[in-house]
Motif scaffolding. Structure first.
Motif, short mmCIF file in Angstrom:
data_model
loop_
_atom_site.label_atom_id
_atom_site.label_comp_id
_atom_site.label_asym_id
_atom_site.label_seq_id
_atom_site.Cartn_x
_atom_site.Cartn_y
_atom_site.Cartn_z
N UNK A 298 -6.71 28.37 -14.83
CA UNK A 298 -7.50 27.35 -15.52
C UNK A 298 -8.57 26.71 -14.66
N UNK A 299 -8.99 27.40 -13.59
CA UNK A 299 -9.99 26.81 -12.70
C UNK A 299 -11.29 27.61 -12.66
N UNK A 300 -11.41 28.64 -13.50
CA UNK A 300 -12.63 29.44 -13.52
C UNK A 300 -13.82 28.56 -13.93
N UNK A 301 -14.95 28.80 -13.30
CA UNK A 301 -16.17 28.05 -13.60
C UNK A 301 -16.85 28.67 -14.82
N UNK A 302 -16.97 27.94 -15.93
CA UNK A 302 -17.59 28.51 -17.13
C UNK A 302 -19.10 28.36 -17.18
N UNK A 342 -17.30 24.46 -7.07
CA UNK A 342 -18.42 23.57 -6.78
C UNK A 342 -17.97 22.31 -6.05
N UNK A 343 -16.73 22.32 -5.56
CA UNK A 343 -16.23 21.20 -4.80
C UNK A 343 -15.55 20.12 -5.62
N UNK A 344 -15.35 20.36 -6.92
CA UNK A 344 -14.73 19.37 -7.79
C UNK A 344 -13.28 19.70 -8.10
N UNK A 345 -12.75 18.99 -9.07
CA UNK A 345 -11.34 19.18 -9.46
C UNK A 345 -11.20 19.47 -10.95
N UNK A 346 -12.30 19.57 -11.67
CA UNK A 346 -12.23 19.77 -13.12
C UNK A 346 -11.76 21.18 -13.45
#
Length: 375
Positions: A298-302, A342-346
């Motif tokens: 669930x951490x793939x960048x969309x 990108x350095x976030x947690x979303x």
């Protein structure tokens, strides 16, 4: 559905790894675009299950008649291909290139976009407005597939592999003209041609000669010819000098990845495989791979997939919708809603939800402005 709706038939090929996760996110954004269009835009999406799992089960990626099915659509929305159980050259030639080549998708467009709220390793990005686009020749060059492996029968250590790069005058001219036409639509009308003609004295010298000839038809466009190693350095040291960069299949592939890494991550990179003649559907895909190491987390960048959907909307003749999607990306990253790369947690879902919310907020703001203007 509005009887006057503009209906677009989309062939969805999620493919492997995180492909399904990011394509699902992109389709959510497209459904929101449709919902907010007041019935003017609609999408009919057909999913094709072609993947490495499909290959292992059936012995092929694209079944007989598969291309004919794709040809009935207005565009193709592609996720990724590649898995640990299938060699990379088998998966690439079995699926992605099996679509781009017969559909003559000869122009590959890869924008390099620096997003608000995303840290770049380039110090210059902190003080300079940077944005350029890489135009990749997508049908021949180093990926033409010419060559072979021979002499293995002579024993260990004697095999010979030959990989031939193909450059035709027609192929060079059409992609170079495409780049010049694109440059004319941009704030900075400049085309940078990239080769390695000092070492590759046949195909790349032909490219250089065609570039010089075609440039004479565009006197309003600034030009430069740069060797690929020097252009790699320019991407890092003088990116403000770039607008449209046109290069062969291999060189543009590498340079576009470098550009996206400089912008923050391959996860934000979008691309369009275009058949500019529109005899066949074009295909839109994020640049990143299938990333099997993070599947299901669930951490793939969309963002790359969603930005590719924006390119698809532009190609389909919906520029306002395309701009709205890109604005939603800017609003999301600008608000600090960033995925892990990108350095976030979303999470993927949280980024997608933020993109959808940004689209809705933009719609509400537009409606408010209209009411104020009428009053």
């Amino acid at each position: 559905m509005n009887s006057t709706a503009r209906i677009y038939r989309i062939a969805s090929i999620p493919g492997d790894g995180i492909g399904r996760e990011v394509i699902d996110a992109g389709l959510q954004v497209l459904r929101t675009v449709s919902e907010l269009s007041n019935g003017e835009i609609a999408f009919e999406v057909t999913e094709f299950p072609w993947s490495s799992h499909y290959y292992l089960e059936h012995g092929h990626y694209v079944p007989e008649g598969g291309l004919e099915q794709l040809a009935e659509h207005d565009a193709i929305y592609f996720g990724a291909v590649g898995g640990p159980e299938v060699p990379d050259h088998v998966s690439l030639w079995g699926l992605r290139l099996a679509i781009t080549q017969p559909f003559d998708q000869w122009a590959n467009i890869r924008p390099v976009s620096f997003l608000p709220g995303v840290s770049s390793p380039l110090r210059k990005a902190d003080t300079t407005e940077l944005e350029w686009v890489v135009v990749r020749e997508n049908s021949e060059g180093e990926y033409a597939g010419f060559g072979g492996r021979n002499l293995s029968g002579r024993g260990p250590g004697n095999e010979v592999a030959v990989q031939t790069s193909l450059h035709t005058e027609k192929g060079c001219e059409r992609i170079i003209r495409f780049a010049f036409d694109l440059a004319r639509t941009r704030p900075v009308t400049k085309v940078s041609s990239v080769t390695k003609s000092n070492a590759q004295q046949y195909g790349m010298v032909l490219w250089d000669e065609v570039f010089t000839r075609v440039a004479k038809d565009y006197p309003d466009v600034e030009t430069e010819s740069v060797l690929v190693d020097a252009m790699s350095a320019k991407f890092v040291l003088h990116p403000e000098q770039l607008s449209v960069v046109v290069a062969s299949n291999l060189h543009a592939d590498i340079l576009s990845d470098l550009g996206s890494a400089l912008a923050g991550s391959l996860g934000i990179a979008a691309s369009a495989n275009l058949n500019p003649d529109r005899r066949y559907p074009s295909m839109f895909e994020p640049v990143h791979g299938s990333a099997p190491d993070i599947v299901g987390q669930g951490i793939a960048n969309p963002i790359g997939a969603v930005a590719s959907a924006a390119l698809m909307l532009e190609h389909l003749g919906e520029p306002a919708a395309a701009r709205a999607v890109l604005a939603a990306i800017d609003a999301t990253t600008g608000a600090g809603i960033l995925p892990k790369d990108l350095g976030g947690v979303a999470t993927t879902a949280q980024v997608t939800e933020a993109l959808v919310s940004a689209l809705r907020e933009d719609q509400r703001a537009s409606e408010t402005e209209e009411v104020v203007a009428l009053s």
